[in-house]
Write a protein that holds these residues in place. Sequence first.
Motif, PDB file in Angstrom:
ATOM      1  N   GLU A 183       0.844  -1.189   0.000  1.00  0.00           N
ATOM      2  CA  GLU A 183       0.000   0.000   0.000  1.00  0.00           C
ATOM      3  C   GLU A 183       0.882   1.242   0.000  1.00  0.00           C
ATOM      4  O   GLU A 183       1.945   1.256   0.611  1.00  0.00           O
TER       5      GLU A 183
ATOM      6  N   HIS B 249      -4.416   6.592   0.885  1.00  0.00           N
ATOM      7  CA  HIS B 249      -3.638   5.355   0.829  1.00  0.00           C
ATOM      8  C   HIS B 249      -4.284   4.438  -0.177  1.00  0.00           C
ATOM      9  O   HIS B 249      -5.415   4.670  -0.612  1.00  0.00           O
TER      10      HIS B 249
ATOM     11  N   HIS C  13      -5.353   0.540  -1.813  1.00  0.00           N
ATOM     12  CA  HIS C  13      -5.678  -0.869  -1.621  1.00  0.00           C
ATOM     13  C   HIS C  13      -5.314  -1.559  -2.922  1.00  0.00           C
ATOM     14  O   HIS C  13      -5.847  -1.202  -3.970  1.00  0.00           O
TER      15      HIS C  13
ATOM     16  N   SER D  12     -10.791  -0.392   5.558  1.00  0.00           N
ATOM     17  CA  SER D  12     -10.935  -1.681   6.239  1.00  0.00           C
ATOM     18  C   SER D  12     -11.170  -1.413   7.720  1.00  0.00           C
ATOM     19  O   SER D  12     -10.908  -0.309   8.203  1.00  0.00           O
TER      20      SER D  12
ATOM     21  N   ASP E 261      -8.127  -0.006   9.077  1.00  0.00           N
ATOM     22  CA  ASP E 261      -7.976   1.409   8.703  1.00  0.00           C
ATOM     23  C   ASP E 261      -8.771   2.291   9.663  1.00  0.00           C
ATOM     24  O   ASP E 261      -8.272   3.308  10.149  1.00  0.00           O
TER      25      ASP E 261
HETATM   26 ZN   LIG Z   1      -6.758   0.649   3.864  1.00  0.00          ZN
END
Ligand SMILES: [Zn+2]
Length: 139
Positions: free
Chosen positions: A26, A80, A82, A90, A93
């Motif tokens: 990532e 960021h 994925h 997520s 996250d």
């Molecule tokens: Zn993430």
Amino acid sequence: MVPVLTLRQKHLDEMVEHALEDAPNECCGLIGARDGKVTKLHRAVNAEASPYRFSIDFREQRRIEEAMDQAGDSLAGFYHSHTGSPARPSPTDIRMMATFFGPPYVHVVVSIANRSQPDVRAFYIEGESSTEQEYTLEL
Ligand SMILES: [Zn+2]
């Protein structure tokens, strides 16, 4: 009140480019803005060097925020990538962002799970919840 991000197409392109360069890990970065408009994306190093999560060293974050200050910009949020999952924060996250990064920041997630059709979405995260935010594209 959540600030709505105003971006240019080139900012979306830059984030996708960064995501592709750092894949399968990532990527992450900070979003600088002025008067509600994104002015500059600042790449950061993913301290986790992981395909599943990211973090930014607080010293690097500080250094970037100082550079923004000097340019007259302010921190509007983070982005960021994925590399194998959809453009949605997520549970990890959300936990991490709520702890370290905000609110009132916007979190942009760039999914390149489908390389030919990158997906860029913005979220506002507060506590356990994440709300998708509209963003404006300026030509
Ligand atoms: Zn993430």
